[in-house]
Design a protein around this motif. Structure first.
Motif, PDB file in Angstrom:
ATOM      1  N   SER A   1       0.813  -1.221   0.000  1.00  0.00           N
ATOM      2  CA  SER A   1       0.000   0.000   0.000  1.00  0.00           C
ATOM      3  C   SER A   1       0.842   1.264   0.000  1.00  0.00           C
ATOM      4  O   SER A   1       0.282   2.369   0.025  1.00  0.00           O
ATOM      5  N   VAL A   2       2.170   1.128  -0.013  1.00  0.00           N
ATOM      6  CA  VAL A   2       3.048   2.294   0.051  1.00  0.00           C
ATOM      7  C   VAL A   2       2.778   3.249  -1.112  1.00  0.00           C
ATOM      8  O   VAL A   2       2.741   4.471  -0.942  1.00  0.00           O
ATOM      9  N   ALA A   3       2.560   2.693  -2.313  1.00  0.00           N
ATOM     10  CA  ALA A   3       2.310   3.546  -3.482  1.00  0.00           C
ATOM     11  C   ALA A   3       1.028   4.357  -3.301  1.00  0.00           C
ATOM     12  O   ALA A   3       0.983   5.552  -3.623  1.00  0.00           O
ATOM     13  N   HIS A   4      -0.027   3.712  -2.799  1.00  0.00           N
ATOM     14  CA  HIS A   4      -1.286   4.421  -2.556  1.00  0.00           C
ATOM     15  C   HIS A   4      -1.104   5.508  -1.495  1.00  0.00           C
ATOM     16  O   HIS A   4      -1.614   6.628  -1.642  1.00  0.00           O
ATOM     17  N   ILE A   5      -0.406   5.163  -0.417  1.00  0.00           N
ATOM     18  CA  ILE A   5      -0.190   6.125   0.669  1.00  0.00           C
ATOM     19  C   ILE A   5       0.642   7.306   0.176  1.00  0.00           C
ATOM     20  O   ILE A   5       0.327   8.470   0.451  1.00  0.00           O
ATOM     21  N   SER A   6       1.705   7.001  -0.576  1.00  0.00           N
ATOM     22  CA  SER A   6       2.581   8.057  -1.097  1.00  0.00           C
ATOM     23  C   SER A   6       1.808   9.004  -2.014  1.00  0.00           C
ATOM     24  O   SER A   6       1.929  10.229  -1.905  1.00  0.00           O
ATOM     25  N   GLY A   7       1.005   8.429  -2.902  1.00  0.00           N
ATOM     26  CA  GLY A   7       0.231   9.263  -3.813  1.00  0.00           C
ATOM     27  C   GLY A   7      -0.810  10.097  -3.098  1.00  0.00           C
ATOM     28  O   GLY A   7      -1.024  11.266  -3.432  1.00  0.00           O
ATOM     29  N   SER A   8      -1.457   9.514  -2.096  1.00  0.00           N
ATOM     30  CA  SER A   8      -2.506  10.226  -1.369  1.00  0.00           C
ATOM     31  C   SER A   8      -1.953  11.387  -0.547  1.00  0.00           C
ATOM     32  O   SER A   8      -2.565  12.459  -0.480  1.00  0.00           O
TER      33      SER A   8
END
Length: 508
Positions: free
Chosen positions: A39-46
């Motif tokens: 989920s790092v990519a989702h968290i980073s983008g958000s």
């Protein structure tokens, strides 16, 4: 909550329900060590942060958990095992809710630290209580239940995290903990109260704890922000490095001379324990770093969704579940050093399989090394614990297990921070090498002849160069991991063969 001095193990439905509560708690805590990986990519983008900063969500939890694990014995002795368990469960649920409500990196990392501090004692406490409530003749089954949740949670973590992030939002990977934490806390209060242990006013090594927090905190912050601050070209990084170095030296000196140390470093006088911990630290650092970076690479460069990145990485657990019973039977028949050496070399071999990954690799090319890697995991973890704990005195087993758990978790956090920095730096170097050898004129002309505009040509070449540079960067890391695994496998032979068996449950 009264303490029953003549406590008798549970039976019937009470035993079943209490066992489920403890197993579910352990499952949730272990799940949270891997659920955020994809989920790092989702968290980073958000949150509008880089993927490097996104990994702080993982390392902050691991470091906080590592710091709190040595406190478990003191907390249980001071406040009671069941009370400590319930308050830890409630705190874990509260910080899970705050993690899900976070709207900035600072808030999320702070809440993940709180989550790790509350969750750290839950894993050893769940095992302690399982051994307490099950009759002696059923304790093997209890440890089987506990081990099953410990092994299966990392399999489901990436799949669950990816599915939730893609279908709903990353916030729900934390919100799902809230009802489980509430249920387990309520169940523990109603069912486990008779199993409460006695309390006493125990002295606490406050100076040792403060030194531990200072040097570990300084080291982890330095590793996490070092790349953004140009490492030792920045005064803040230099200060953090000095604080970490001095803090470590003072901490070691204090703990060796303290009568009741927060971390009993005296167990390092046993060669078998020291060697096994060194092997464990290096091997686990390389393993955990790849578990964090592979999902990031799949999502950022390969176009994978978080869900499918979770499917790829979860295959590691399948092999581990299949081989664990076999290793358990071999442990008494084969020199455990040979099993460890085989297991870690196997992990190194699977890293070499990944060295040839390309941006055109299909799903099974990516998933097969993960499946094969899982086969080697039980050969690595189970015998290594036997060697380490079998080398210390029986009365030191609990302290030694705590030190092993602490250093394993710290190694994973440090390995992740170092690997993330190397991954980003290697990508820059690889990009420079590709650009220096790229003859764009024929490529550009051919694409324009095919109907592409000049802007489309440039965009396509840029995207290809970026994709290939990250593929080369992660391949370099896999090669480095193979070297680290080889070192960890060979050093185990410096350890003497263990002379005593380790009791069930002592490993955790």
């Amino acid at each position: 909550m009264a303490v029953q001095e003549d406590f008798k193990p549970f039976t019937g439905p009470t035993l079943l329900l209490a066992g489920v509560v403890l197993a579910l708690t352990n499952f949730m805590v272990v799940l949270d060590t891997t659920i955020a990986n994809v989920s790092v990519a989702h968290i980073s983008g958000s949150l509008g942060i880089s993927s490097t900063q996104g990994t702080w969500v993982i390392t902050s939890y691991a470091v906080a958990e590592a710091i709190c694990v040595p406190l478990t014995g003191w907390l249980a002795g001071r406040f009671g095992t069941v009370k400590t368990f319930i308050f830890g469960m409630l705190g874990f649920g509260l910080f899970s809710m705050l993690c899900g409500l976070s709207n900035s990196l600072t808030m999320l990392v702070a809440c993940r630290i709180g989550q790790g501090l509350c969750g750290g004692p839950l894993m050893p406490l769940s095992q302690t209580l399982l051994l307490r409530i099950f009759p002696k003749e059923q304790q093997g089954q209890a440890m089987g239940l506990w081990a099953m949740t410990t092994v299966t949670a990392p399999i489901l973590g990436p799949i669950l995290g990816g599915t939730i992030s893609d279908s709903w939002s990353w916030h729900w990977i934390f919100f799902i903990n809230i009802p489980i934490a509430a249920l387990c806390a309520f169940g523990a209060h109603r069912l486990l109260s008779p199993a409460e242990t006695g309390t006493e006013k125990l002295a606490m090594d406050k100076i040792g704890l403060a030194l531990l927090v200072v040097w570990i905190g300084a080291l982890q912050i330095m590793l996490d922000i070092g790349r953004e601050h140009d490492w030792f070209g920045d005064g803040l990084i230099v200060i953090l490095a000095i604080v970490a170095a001095i803090g470590l030296v003072v901490f070691v000196a204090w703990e060796i001379t303290e009568r009741q140390p927060i971390v009993d470093l005296r167990v390092f006088r046993h060669r078998g324990f020291t060697v096994s911990v060194i092997s464990l630290a290096f091997a686990f650092a390389a393993f955990f770093a790849s578990a964090v970076l592979i999902p990031q690479w799949l999502q950022s460069s390969m176009g994978y969704t978080a869900t499918y990145a979770g499917y790829v990485t979860a295959f590691t657990g399948v092999g581990a579940v299949a081989m664990s019973p076999i290793v358990a039977k071999l442990i008494d028949k084969v020199d455990p050093r040979g099993l460890v050496c085989f297991g870690i070399l196997w992990l190194g071999a699977t890293s070499l399989l990944r060295v040839h990954w390309t941006s055109g690799a299909d799903f099974w090319t990516l998933a097969m090394p993960q499946l094969l890697q899982g086969i080697g995991m039980p050969f690595f973890f189970i015998p290594l614990t036997t060697i380490g704990l079998g080398a210390v005195e029986p009365e030191e087993t609990a302290s030694a297990a705590g030190v092993m758990s602490f250093l394993r978790t710290m190694a994973g956090a440090i390995g992740t921070s170092v690997a993330t920095t190397l991954y980003a730096n290697n990508a820059v170097v690889a990009r420079s090498e590709i650009v220096s050898k790229l003859n764009a004129d024929p490529t550009s002309a051919a694409m324009q002849a095919g109907g592409f505009s000049l802007d489309q040509v440039r965009s396509t070449i840029e995207q290809t160069v970026t994709q290939e540079s990250y593929a080369m960067a992660i391949n370099h890391l896999f090669l480095l991991s193979a070297i680290v695994f080889a070192f960890a496998a060979m050093i185990i032979w410096v350890s003497p063969r263990p002379t005593r068996a380790v009791e069930a449950g002592a490993a955790h």
